[in-house]
Design a protein around this motif. Structure first.
Motif, short mmCIF file in Angstrom:
data_model
loop_
_atom_site.label_atom_id
_atom_site.label_comp_id
_atom_site.label_asym_id
_atom_site.label_seq_id
_atom_site.Cartn_x
_atom_site.Cartn_y
_atom_site.Cartn_z
N THR A 187 36.88 67.57 -75.97
CA THR A 187 38.11 67.38 -76.75
C THR A 187 37.75 67.47 -78.23
O THR A 187 36.59 67.65 -78.59
CB THR A 187 38.78 66.02 -76.47
OG1 THR A 187 38.00 64.98 -77.08
CG2 THR A 187 38.92 65.76 -74.98
N THR A 188 38.74 67.30 -79.08
CA THR A 188 38.50 67.33 -80.51
C THR A 188 37.75 66.09 -81.00
O THR A 188 37.31 66.04 -82.14
CB THR A 188 39.82 67.45 -81.28
OG1 THR A 188 40.70 66.41 -80.84
CG2 THR A 188 40.46 68.81 -81.06
N GLU A 209 44.08 63.65 -80.30
CA GLU A 209 43.02 64.28 -79.51
C GLU A 209 43.59 65.41 -78.66
O GLU A 209 44.62 65.25 -78.00
CB GLU A 209 42.38 63.22 -78.61
CG GLU A 209 41.20 63.71 -77.83
CD GLU A 209 40.49 62.59 -77.10
OE1 GLU A 209 39.29 62.73 -76.88
OE2 GLU A 209 41.14 61.59 -76.75
N GLU A 266 34.17 70.54 -87.15
CA GLU A 266 35.53 70.27 -87.57
C GLU A 266 35.83 68.79 -87.69
O GLU A 266 36.79 68.39 -88.33
CB GLU A 266 36.52 70.94 -86.62
CG GLU A 266 36.53 72.45 -86.79
CD GLU A 266 37.64 73.11 -86.00
OE1 GLU A 266 38.66 72.45 -85.71
OE2 GLU A 266 37.47 74.29 -85.67
N ALA A 309 33.45 71.93 -82.58
CA ALA A 309 34.21 70.67 -82.58
C ALA A 309 33.54 69.62 -83.46
O ALA A 309 34.21 68.87 -84.19
CB ALA A 309 34.37 70.14 -81.15
N LEU A 330 39.88 70.87 -75.52
CA LEU A 330 39.43 72.19 -75.94
C LEU A 330 38.90 73.02 -74.76
O LEU A 330 39.18 74.21 -74.67
CB LEU A 330 38.35 72.07 -77.01
CG LEU A 330 38.74 71.32 -78.28
CD1 LEU A 330 37.53 71.14 -79.19
CD2 LEU A 330 39.85 72.05 -79.01
#
Length: 103
Positions: A24-25, A3, A102, A99, A6
């Motif tokens: 975050t991711t 993690e 992805e 995010a 971002l």
């Protein structure tokens, strides 16, 4: 995949009040903050939201003067909407959507 943070920004959520929004991711989180004017201090409070990106149904921008980055989240009791007052609304909405894509 580990993690990674971002984006992070002080903000105000319509119902939860002031806090720090973190993307975050893997998730989006909102931590309550407490401020004191006397000594200009700010401290972190409890984490009020910790939402996996997979639970976010949609993102959008809202408002003319007071712009908000909005998300709709899938919960056990139906959908819940959160509206965050951040400085770069478009950047947050695009960042959240990127995010999610992805993931």
């Amino acid at each position: 995949m580990s993690e990674k943070k971002l984006q992070q920004e002080d903000c105000n959520e319509d119902n939860l009040g002031p806090g720090i929004l973190t993307l975050t991711t893997k998730r989006i989180a909102f931590d309550k903050t407490k401020s004191r004017v006397m000594d200009f201090s700010k401290s972190m409070g409890e984490t009020l939201l910790d939402i996996p990106l997979s639970d976010i149904v949609r993102t959008w921008r809202e408002g003319l003067i007071m712009k908000k980055a909005c998300i709709s989240v899938r919960t056990s009791s139906g959908e819940k909407v959160y509206k965050f007052g951040v400085f770069n609304v478009g950047g947050w909405v695009d960042g959240i959507q990127d995010a999610i894509n992805e993931l």
